[in-house]
Write a protein that holds these residues in place. Sequence first.
Motif, PDB file in Angstrom:
ATOM      1  N   ILE A   1      28.111 -16.800  49.694  1.00  0.00           N
ATOM      2  CA  ILE A   1      27.623 -15.583  50.338  1.00  0.00           C
ATOM      3  C   ILE A   1      28.759 -14.561  50.412  1.00  0.00           C
ATOM      4  O   ILE A   1      28.538 -13.356  50.230  1.00  0.00           O
ATOM      5  N   ALA A   2      29.964 -15.037  50.661  1.00  0.00           N
ATOM      6  CA  ALA A   2      31.121 -14.146  50.677  1.00  0.00           C
ATOM      7  C   ALA A   2      31.319 -13.497  49.313  1.00  0.00           C
ATOM      8  O   ALA A   2      31.668 -12.312  49.217  1.00  0.00           O
ATOM      9  N   ALA A   3      31.091 -14.267  48.239  1.00  0.00           N
ATOM     10  CA  ALA A   3      31.214 -13.700  46.890  1.00  0.00           C
ATOM     11  C   ALA A   3      30.231 -12.558  46.695  1.00  0.00           C
ATOM     12  O   ALA A   3      30.570 -11.512  46.119  1.00  0.00           O
ATOM     13  N   LEU A   4      28.992 -12.740  47.174  1.00  0.00           N
ATOM     14  CA  LEU A   4      27.988 -11.679  47.075  1.00  0.00           C
ATOM     15  C   LEU A   4      28.397 -10.455  47.882  1.00  0.00           C
ATOM     16  O   LEU A   4      28.226  -9.310  47.448  1.00  0.00           O
TER      17      LEU A   4
ATOM     18  N   VAL B   1      32.828 -12.944  38.882  1.00  0.00           N
ATOM     19  CA  VAL B   1      34.234 -12.850  39.284  1.00  0.00           C
ATOM     20  C   VAL B   1      34.379 -13.245  40.751  1.00  0.00           C
ATOM     21  O   VAL B   1      35.357 -13.888  41.153  1.00  0.00           O
ATOM     22  N   GLY B   2      33.376 -12.867  41.537  1.00  0.00           N
ATOM     23  CA  GLY B   2      33.393 -13.217  42.958  1.00  0.00           C
ATOM     24  C   GLY B   2      33.434 -14.714  43.194  1.00  0.00           C
ATOM     25  O   GLY B   2      34.101 -15.183  44.127  1.00  0.00           O
ATOM     26  N   ILE B   3      32.726 -15.467  42.354  1.00  0.00           N
ATOM     27  CA  ILE B   3      32.727 -16.929  42.494  1.00  0.00           C
ATOM     28  C   ILE B   3      34.139 -17.475  42.288  1.00  0.00           C
ATOM     29  O   ILE B   3      34.593 -18.379  43.013  1.00  0.00           O
TER      30      ILE B   3
ATOM     31  N   VAL C   1      40.361  -9.268  50.303  1.00  0.00           N
ATOM     32  CA  VAL C   1      38.940  -8.967  50.523  1.00  0.00           C
ATOM     33  C   VAL C   1      38.717  -7.475  50.764  1.00  0.00           C
ATOM     34  O   VAL C   1      37.885  -6.850  50.082  1.00  0.00           O
ATOM     35  N   PRO C   2      39.426  -6.827  51.698  1.00  0.00           N
ATOM     36  CA  PRO C   2      39.223  -5.375  51.872  1.00  0.00           C
ATOM     37  C   PRO C   2      39.539  -4.574  50.607  1.00  0.00           C
ATOM     38  O   PRO C   2      38.833  -3.610  50.288  1.00  0.00           O
ATOM     39  N   ALA C   3      40.587  -4.971  49.885  1.00  0.00           N
ATOM     40  CA  ALA C   3      40.972  -4.233  48.684  1.00  0.00           C
ATOM     41  C   ALA C   3      39.879  -4.290  47.619  1.00  0.00           C
ATOM     42  O   ALA C   3      39.537  -3.265  47.001  1.00  0.00           O
ATOM     43  N   VAL C   4      39.300  -5.470  47.413  1.00  0.00           N
ATOM     44  CA  VAL C   4      38.254  -5.610  46.397  1.00  0.00           C
ATOM     45  C   VAL C   4      36.984  -4.887  46.835  1.00  0.00           C
ATOM     46  O   VAL C   4      36.306  -4.247  46.016  1.00  0.00           O
ATOM     47  N   VAL C   5      36.637  -4.969  48.115  1.00  0.00           N
ATOM     48  CA  VAL C   5      35.446  -4.275  48.609  1.00  0.00           C
ATOM     49  C   VAL C   5      35.568  -2.767  48.380  1.00  0.00           C
ATOM     50  O   VAL C   5      34.629  -2.120  47.910  1.00  0.00           O
TER      51      VAL C   5
END
Length: 464
Positions: free
Chosen positions: A162-165, A149-151, A124-128
């Motif tokens: 919501i996490a995907a968004l 892709v988030g889905i 999660v931190p890496a993608v953000v």
Amino acid sequence: MSANTQAAPKQKRSFSVPHVLVLIIFLILVCCALTYILPAGLYEVDSATGYIVPNSYHNVARTPVSPWSALLGVTAGIASQGTIIALLLIMGGTISVIIESGAVGSVINYSVYKLQDKSIKVLVPAVVVLMSVIGGLAGQDSLVAFVAVGILLVKQLRLDRIAALSIFYLSYLTGQAAGPTIAIILMAQETAGLQPVSGLGARLVVWATLTLTCVLYTTHYCLKISRDPSKSLFGSLEAPDESSSLEAPKLGFKEIATVSCMFVPFAVYAYGAATLGWGFSNLMAFALLAVLAVGLVNRINPSRLAAMFVGGASTMGGICLMIGFAKVIGTVLTDGNILHTIAYGAVNVIGQLGSAATAAGIFIFTTLFNLLIPSGPAKVPMLIPLFLPVADALSMSRQVLCLAFQLGDGLTNYITPVSSVLAAALAMSGVNYGKWLRYVLPYVCITFVISVAALTFLQSIGWS
């Protein structure tokens, strides 16, 4: 009277936020009403530069816009957004082809398998950070296509939509809000007589601070709902598809090359936009080349490749429609001659704040104005020339002025209902606008505090 014939008790209705299109139409009607109420006025415009001439505001005859006229303007609104619509259609098709190739799923499965219980804390931190970098260097509307892709990612991580968004949409908009090479800051600096990409050091510090805030906020929510699914604001968590398996997945050249095609067009475009003046047509051309590359690497039949591309592009149809409706709001304010009136009133108020609070005042006004006109490039030639004499009179650095304008424009794009990009993100993820607001409003408040503090500090040290 028998029990069977007694009226059933009325069920208590719970309030739900209307669809984004309903909110846009409501704002169109409000703006139509304002054209009958507010005094009409205009600034003179320099014919050579297209910029507004400060201190030239004057009243003109009212030209109210009726709801019927606004309705007639929907067609023109859609037509005027042709480039953006084409960009979204092409990027939607490109991302769809890459996802359907199976490469994205393979990379996610491989990452989750290798990281095991550390997957959320690392992935999660890496993608953000990655999305914030892309947003900061080449931020534009087509990045919303990454929500698809988030889905896939949240399914494997057993998170909610919501996490995907937050991972793919909120992150790139956060990076874009302080990005040093996006179109809006380059336009603002040029208008203010500054060297493009100047003040890079301070901007990177602000960008890094906002990115870190997004990393912490998003990761905290993901960990929270992973440990206790009942705390999901969406109401349920996603689950991996039955066909997916985490038993020693393989990752080869084909998968890496395919996933790279998602990011290479943006990386090349970021360089070209900053150094060669490339526009969206270049990005669209590189995206189409990426589709062909994916087809060759994965040996996809041309007809199948075309079907995959068209299928992905078609999912953007409703989103493109809302873009046209959102454009009508700006058209109503312009045709009703009250857009300059609103700007004139704000400039007068900001000018009374004093040098210490001017930067915060410009930031707050731009933030509020962005709720009506979310297009940053459209606001630059109108607002920057108005802010310049105020900033100069109060000894406010023009670098601080440009940063205040950029932050004010960027940090409300993920809440304004007239944003076509927000409408696209919500439609692709299936998240209700009300649930998204519950999640993101605390983040908005945090970033506002950070922005005001940064602007005040930079103004106090005379950053230029």
